[in-house]
Scaffold this motif. Structure first.
Motif: not given
Ligand code: PRX
Length: 645
Positions: A323-336
């Motif tokens: 489970i990941y809490e936040g946005a897919p591009d935060y802090p950068g576009p490679d977060r996922f």
């Protein structure tokens, strides 16, 4: 068109294999559907008491499954596994947006759920009461869901992106007495002020007795004495032992609101026994889950995908859910991709909108991480255009991972049409075939199956275990919307094509529901919001094909005389919608117009507006999927039937 056959390595290890396994399931399900589900229910789940009959179809369309049985979702997700060595396996691997991490084993999750169940019990909540969960994506959200399920409290998760207005509507419709929330949530580095929204909503909700607040962001909030309590204060000294209630198979598990064709959201009611069965089977058949798998569904728990495939499904089959809490591009576009790499994710499930966003960011971002742990990819929420499919397959899946394009809805509760990854030859953009036991079909206006190569309406012929049972407080609308269009058939609301090989291609909605980034939005709800604004006389909303989000909201607005159609007014109206419903609904464009096209009976002809917005600017190969000529034709047919005009 290229066919993608399952690789030998994948097929050999698959839970369902071509030939004997799969063919037998399909033919068993056809010849004796009830016997088919009964046999699986016995081996797959724990029942405190067995059923007297598998299916009660005497009161169509109010079906009942596993009649007379007693069971409990929380027991099946937790206690059952804790009686085996699974107890020490991670149930949840969680990562906060700011990089904080937590791991909960099955035993730890069971203890947390029991403790919170005791908190709820001590405050007097019992089976049948309603709780609203308005929370960020932290482990306490599944804890609260499972605690409600344990006691039979009906939960309704409200997506944290909804405004206080939308929250209020749901609290009132459900007549909820409990709200569980947090001081805030993290999104793109900023705090989402959840408690503040709850406070605003509750000004008009006298039925709410308790607000339980989980401490997440340590933001400054106000606590109302006598009504609000901190989660950790309530838990102090509470024992971690609370037996699961033996609930009726048809006891409501949750109500989840979704958009329909009127301004009022629909409370989709799901019950326990059949839902848990079909969701479990999707985990095995579609996601091919093995004991050692690490599984990540990157949706939000606030939508049905998160209910069935972040929380309940993975825990039912005892796998590890990321489970990941936040946005897919935060802090950068490679977060996922950093998450896939860190947790060695094997099975990954996301939406076409997310995939298209990743394509825009560029291949260098996935390229920075080792994605070799992936063995299976999934897609959900909207049609996936073939070029996005190909990118997902080659760049994310390294060419070795099958893609399961899963079609289903909030109403169906579980996946209905999908490839079975070790069996089905894939065609990019097609959900392929119905799963074993699911009688989905494409039919013409009279309910007759279309011939290969034909197009028509998607329907389901026979009841299925995870089907919704009614609309909360509105059984007439349940019958009217879903069961009256084609006698005896469940009317889905989607257009589809069946190709020469029998593959199903879902094209999009035929009703006044839009699909923006895989989220369902109602044209009527947006319109009634717009006309509540003091400058608006009339509004009509349609979806325009959008390369990123699938569809985008375009609002045609006639201002009240004296209000100039300025850019400022357009900006104000866009903000108004965001503030009234949620930011994800903000119209992409406001187009001012002196008048709107209408039928003789005064109904706005959205079909014409749709044509206007689609023919003017369409880019990319999305047009091949959003076949608007088909949808417009079918929608027109429906309009005429309803209107007699
Ligand atoms: O139009 C179909 C589209 O999303 C609708 C259901 O939306 P919702 O209840 O919000 O649930 C979304 C997640 C299950 C459907 O009527 N849809 C969903 N999955 C697909 C899809 N369209 C095409 N392909 C899919 N795989």
């Amino acid at each position: 068109m290229d066919l993608y056959q399952p690789s030998k390595e994948f097929a050999e290890r698959a839970n369902l294999r071509a030939g004997a396994d799969y063919e037998a399931l399909i033919s068993d399900a056809r010849s004796d559907p009830e016997g088919f589900w009964e046999q699986i229910a016995e081996s797959e789940l724990h029942w405190f008491r067995k059923w007297d009959s598998v299916l009660d179809d005497s009161e169509h369309p109010f079906y009942k499954w596993f009649v007379g049985a007693r069971t409990n979702m929380s027991f099946n997700c937790l206690d059952r596994h804790c009686q085996t060595e699974r107890r020490d396996r991670p149930a949840i691997l969680w990562e906060g947006e700011r990089g904080d991490r937590r791991e909960l084993t099955y035993q730890q999750l069971l203890e947390a759920v029991q403790r919170f169940s005791n908190v709820l019990k001590a405050r007097g909540y019992r089976a049948g009461d309603r709780a609203i969960l308005y929370m960020p994506m932290v482990p306490e959200l599944p804890v609260a869901m499972l605690a409600c399920a344990r006691l039979g409290i009906i939960h309704s998760v409200v997506f944290a992106g909804f405004s206080s207005e939308a929250l209020k509507t749901r609290i009132l419709d459900l007549d909820a007495s409990l709200v569980v929330t947090a001081d805030g949530g993290w999104r793109r580095g900023k705090v989402v002020p959840l408690k503040q929204a709850v406070d605003e909503a509750l000004d008009d909700c006298p039925g709410v007795r308790d607000v339980i607040v989980y401490r997440r962001t340590r933001s400054e909030i106000t606590m109302q004495q006598g009504r609000d309590s901190w989660w950790d204060d309530l838990e102090a000294g509470v024992p971690a032992d609370c037996p699961a209630e033996e609930l009726d198979s048809e006891h409501p598990l949750y109500v989840l609101y979704t958009s329909g064709t009127t301004g009022k959201p629909k409370g989709i009611v799901h019950t326990t026994g059949g839902y848990q069965l079909q969701v479990s089977m999707a985990m095995r058949w579609v996601f091919d889950i093995k004991d050692e798998d690490i599984y990540w569904c990157a949706a939000d728990i606030g939508w049905v995908t998160g209910h069935s495939y972040i929380v309940y499904g993975p825990l039912l089959v005892g796998t590890t859910t990321v489970i990941y809490e936040g946005a897919p591009d935060y802090p950068g576009p490679d977060r996922f991709w950093s998450l896939v790499d860190r947790y060695k994710v094997n099975v990954f499930y996301t939406s076409p909108t997310a995939i298209r966003a990743f394509i825009r960011f560029g291949d260098e971002y996935p390229g920075r991480h080792d994605l070799s742990s992936l063995r299976l990819l999934g897609s959900v929420g909207e049609p996936i255009n073939p070029s996005a499919w190909e990118w997902y397959h080659s760049v994310i899946g390294g060419g070795r991972c099958p893609i399961v394009d899963t079609w289903w809805q909030t109403e169906t509760g579980s996946i209905m049409i999908s490839p079975v990854p070790g069996v089905t030859a894939l065609k990019p953009g097609s959900g392929t075939f119905p799963l074993p036991g699911i009688s989905a079909d494409v039919v013409d206006g009279e309910g007759r199956p279309v011939k290969p190569g034909g197009e028509g309406y998607l329907v389901v012929r026979k009841p299925w275990p995870s089907m919704f049972r009614t609309l909360w407080g509105d059984p007439e609308r349940f019958i009217e919307t879903y069961w009256s269009q084609m006698p005896g058939l469940y009317f889905v609301g989607d257009a589809a094509r069946k190709d020469e090989d029998g593959y199903i291609w879902v094209l999009g909605r035929v009703d006044d529901v839009m699909n923006v980034s895989g989220h369902r939005l109602s044209t009527a709800e947006l319109e009634s919001t717009l006309v509540r604004h003091t400058a608006v006389a009339e509004a009509a909303v349609v979806g325009m094909p959008d390369e990123l989000t699938g569809q985008a909201v375009i609002a045609f607005v006639t201002p009240i005389r004296g209000n100039d159609p300025t850019d400022e007014l357009a900006a104000e109206l866009r903000d108004w919608v965001a503030q009234q419903i949620g930011k994800f609904c903000r119209p992409k464009q406001i187009r001012f117009s002196d008048a709107l096209p209408k039928t003789r009976s005064g109904k706005i002809m959205r079909r014409l507006l749709r044509e206007i917005v689609t023919t003017s600017r369409v880019t990319g190969d999305i047009t091949t999927l959003e076949d608007l000529s088909v949808i417009n034709r079918l929608a027109a047919q429906q309009d005429e039937e309803r209107d007699g005009d």
